[in-house]
Enzyme design. Sequence first.
Site, mmCIF file in Angstrom:
data_model
loop_
_atom_site.group_PDB
_atom_site.id
_atom_site.type_symbol
_atom_site.label_atom_id
_atom_site.label_comp_id
_atom_site.label_asym_id
_atom_site.label_seq_id
_atom_site.Cartn_x
_atom_site.Cartn_y
_atom_site.Cartn_z
ATOM 1 N N HIS A 169 38.127 42.030 38.665
ATOM 2 C CA HIS A 169 37.870 43.476 38.609
ATOM 3 C C HIS A 169 36.723 43.821 37.669
ATOM 4 O O HIS A 169 36.609 44.949 37.229
ATOM 5 C CB HIS A 169 39.116 44.224 38.122
ATOM 6 C CG HIS A 169 40.306 44.100 38.996
ATOM 7 N ND1 HIS A 169 41.044 42.951 39.085
ATOM 8 C CD2 HIS A 169 40.886 44.977 39.846
ATOM 9 C CE1 HIS A 169 42.044 43.123 39.945
ATOM 10 N NE2 HIS A 169 41.968 44.334 40.421
ATOM 11 N N GLU A 171 39.036 47.344 53.143
ATOM 12 C CA GLU A 171 37.669 47.760 52.827
ATOM 13 C C GLU A 171 36.768 47.650 54.048
ATOM 14 O O GLU A 171 35.921 48.500 54.303
ATOM 15 C CB GLU A 171 37.110 46.912 51.677
ATOM 16 C CG GLU A 171 37.663 47.260 50.303
ATOM 17 C CD GLU A 171 39.057 46.734 50.037
ATOM 18 O OE1 GLU A 171 39.574 45.968 50.880
ATOM 19 O OE2 GLU A 171 39.635 47.084 48.995
#
Lengths: 327, 337
Positions: A129, A60
Amino acid sequence: MTKLNYREALRDGLRDALVREPRAFLMGLDVGRYGGTYAVSRGLLEELGPERVRDTPLSESAFVGAGIGAAIGGLLPIVEIMTVNFSLLALDQIMNNAATLRHMTGGQLAVPLVIRMTTGAGRQLAAQHSHSLEGWYAHIPGLRILAPATVEDARGMLWTALMDPDPVLIFEHAALFGLEAELEGAVTPVDIDHAKIRRAGKHVSLVTYGGTLHKTLAAAETLAKDGIDAEVIDLRSLRPLDTETIIASVKKTRRAVIIDEGWRSGSLSAEISARVMEQAFYDLDAPVERVCTAEVPIPYAKQLEEAALPQPETIVQAARKTVGTHV
Amino acid sequence: MQAVQQKAPPMAQTQTMNIIQAVNDALKIQMRKDPRVLVMGEDVGKFGGVFRATQGLYQEFGPNRAIDTPLSEGGIIGTAIGMAIYGLRPVAEIQFADYIFPAFDQLVNEAAKYRYRSGGQYPCPLIVRTPYGGGIRGGHYHSQSPEAYFIHTPGLKVVCPATPYDAKGLLLAAMRQDDPVIFFEPKRMYRAAKGEVPTGDYEVPLEQAKVTREGKHVTLIAWGAMWHTVSEFAETLAKDGISAEVLDLRTLWPVDLTTILKSVEKTGRAVIVHEAPRTCGFGAELSALIHERAMLKLEAPVQRVTGFDTPFPYSLEHDYMPSVSRMRAAVDRTLNY
């Protein structure tokens, strides 16, 4: 009129932006050949080719950093981060580079970068998540934070964000992907400077955004049966906040409940509560209430997950508490 | 009688210390007492830390307990988490709080959640020491105050001492409990704040704010470096006949709401002062908590005096940080509401 769901609306907005604007391109994990983890970009690689829809390695920090570089160099990158939880790996790039470069270069560099990411719980995806961390990002000067809560906003916000000269983060709520609505044919830009009143009312202001909008609207219907007429405000932009719309509503209703799927302490709901108190102190008939997520990592078990999140029932309770016996 | 005698000896001998010396002293005491304790971070070993907080530890405890790491914050914290869940007591240093963001995922997604996700099987007794705040002409990358992000994270404790006495006592207390603590040290006051500190072992309990000045007209709430500014400011208010009560929060989260509410309910007015940007800063949470619980006791809305909603500036840093004139304007707003 076309019937679209939230996911298709995001895809339409994305495709429209990529077709209209040659400087725009999409990159992120699995956005190309796989079509996106949430299938938002399905078909776009085949249609637009690998220069415009780029699969990246799993890093990321690297692909957000590359996006910042591309934006400085004159492109209009749209970076997808799979979920907000993983965006923390890119936080240094987002907050110490994207958000600051205009300031630190005295306006010589702009970072017209859009980062899209999925946020929110409700799908039993557990502690890594499911979080709603947009309130954190709302603490960072130099960023604009958007949260589309409707199919129309899902389709139109991307273009407005892409035309913004500064970095914009768009939080797409995981529980909304199946939400359906009838929309007019073409993609139309959405006003990202103003909150929107989704239901007018006079007894209490319910201030929310993103995934909890629909729970709040459901709560408003329940309240209506008891004669409590709630006004529902969809913030749409979390930073900057449209304080004027919030304050005008609270001055009318004299009561407010903030519904925020983030954890309560140090949240966006605290900022809104503080602003309401600061700017409408004498107009209030009751303290501002906050309905937020319980301060635990989001649990996996379905019953616990539901118990941790704001629900129509808890919103109703909070609204009733502010109204008391006055209605 | 016995209890009193047990408490008394550590207070008997004191020495003038600054915050750096107090932190160093706390680390030495605990490393001598507990072989599981170690320090790690960039330049904390041979060099003794960029601010000298770990000076002498490498020489006394060797390279296995004063560990120089590569420049990788994610690596430092990730390794420390592994050590902590397997029984060690790491005290990691992040050289400046501005560098904590590459380790943010480790702190928020791992350290803060281990106890919960393992059903209590793996507590994570990790301390992260990090200097924060402006006023040293460090520009954006050496001046930020990122406490709000950690306050928003369930599972972390956030501590921020203002004085040498509290720095030593809070750090000792933090090293003796089982949850991850982010320990923010006020770098601008590292050497400027001096005080008498017991040379022996003592603890300042976590989660307790301190009323450092009693007053009756308005409550000023601060912590860390800003507490010093606010304390001086309170004295100037006294000359104008305004009696300010000053709170030093010491532990930011979990916050000692009892002490805050007791003070605010007495004075009816509160001003919160912090360096971090205003929007979604810790001041917002404090303001919301006070309003929710004490609305009918308030004579005026709670005021916030904070950094501005911009990146931390290099040349204008003293305009950015809360100034006496901005604090005075906020106090006047509460008094004249």
